[in-house]
Write a protein that holds these residues in place. Structure first.
Motif, PDB file in Angstrom:
ATOM      1  N   SER A  15       0.844  -1.191   0.000  1.00 15.23           N
ATOM      2  CA  SER A  15       0.000   0.000   0.000  1.00 15.23           C
ATOM      3  C   SER A  15       0.882   1.245   0.000  1.00 15.23           C
ATOM      4  N   LYS A  16       0.382   2.326  -0.599  1.00 12.24           N
ATOM      5  CA  LYS A  16       1.119   3.596  -0.630  1.00 12.24           C
ATOM      6  C   LYS A  16       1.100   4.288   0.729  1.00 12.24           C
ATOM      7  N   THR A  17       0.057   4.044   1.525  1.00 16.37           N
ATOM      8  CA  THR A  17      -0.166   4.849   2.722  1.00 16.37           C
ATOM      9  C   THR A  17      -0.127   4.085   4.038  1.00 16.37           C
ATOM     10  N   TRP A  56      -3.158  -0.024  -5.137  1.00 17.18           N
ATOM     11  CA  TRP A  56      -3.777   0.489  -3.915  1.00 17.18           C
ATOM     12  C   TRP A  56      -4.119   1.962  -4.134  1.00 17.18           C
ATOM     13  N   SER A  57      -5.259   2.399  -3.605  1.00 16.88           N
ATOM     14  CA  SER A  57      -5.596   3.825  -3.632  1.00 16.88           C
ATOM     15  C   SER A  57      -5.059   4.470  -2.357  1.00 16.88           C
ATOM     16  N   SER A  58      -5.090   5.792  -2.311  1.00 16.10           N
ATOM     17  CA  SER A  58      -4.638   6.497  -1.113  1.00 16.10           C
ATOM     18  C   SER A  58      -5.583   6.262   0.065  1.00 16.10           C
ATOM     19  N   GLN A  59      -6.806   5.758  -0.207  1.00 15.78           N
ATOM     20  CA  GLN A  59      -7.756   5.417   0.854  1.00 15.78           C
ATOM     21  C   GLN A  59      -7.713   3.922   1.204  1.00 15.78           C
ATOM     22  N   ASN A  60      -6.668   3.226   0.754  1.00 16.51           N
ATOM     23  CA  ASN A  60      -6.477   1.787   0.990  1.00 16.51           C
ATOM     24  C   ASN A  60      -7.574   0.921   0.389  1.00 16.51           C
ATOM     25  N   GLY A 107     -10.310  12.566  -3.042  1.00 14.14           N
ATOM     26  CA  GLY A 107      -9.694  11.246  -3.189  1.00 14.14           C
ATOM     27  C   GLY A 107      -9.787  10.702  -4.599  1.00 14.14           C
ATOM     28  N   GLU A 108      -9.208   9.533  -4.752  1.00 12.84           N
ATOM     29  CA  GLU A 108      -9.173   8.872  -6.052  1.00 12.84           C
ATOM     30  C   GLU A 108     -10.489   8.126  -6.249  1.00 12.84           C
TER      31      GLU A 108
END
Length: 117
Positions: A15-17, A56-60, A107-108
């Motif tokens: 994940s990015k975050t 992965w999105s920034s919102q997981n 968000g994305e």
């Protein structure tokens, strides 16, 4: 006696975050591993064939594409939020922000997919 068929890893992405790792397999299964808690969440049958790509999105949220020509969107627990079939096998997926005439949504909110041709 035949040896057991091993479900080989076909996709791997952090994940990015957060400390989440997504592991996709050649049989379409998914494992989400949380490094912080050492918790493993196995998800059998996420796809019916090999998982080939994901993001992965920034919102997981986790978007996955597979040889079954399906795209799934899942939360960090592996629960499917949305799925759709596509015409070709996805080769790459990315989350993106959709811009409109009004302010962009937070968000994305869009998934962009490239295909194998």
């Amino acid at each position: 006696m035949e040896p057991p068929v091993i479900d080989q890893m076909s996709f791997l992405l952090w994940s990015k975050t957060s400390s989440l790792l997504a592991v996709g397999t050649s049989k379409g299964n998914l494992l989400v591993y949380n490094l912080q808690t050492s918790r493993k969440v196995p998800v059998l049958g996420k796809h019916t064939r090999r998982i080939t790509c994901g993001c992965w999105s920034s919102q997981n949220l986790l978007a996955l594409g597979g040889e079954d020509k399906m795209i799934t969107i899942s939360n960090q627990e592996g629960d499917t939020i949305r799925q759709t079939s596509v015409r070709l096998e996805p080769s790459d997926i990315q989350f993106s922000v959709m811009k409109t005439d009004e302010r962009a949504s937070p968000g994305e909110s869009t998934v962009i997919c490239r295909y194998l041709v």
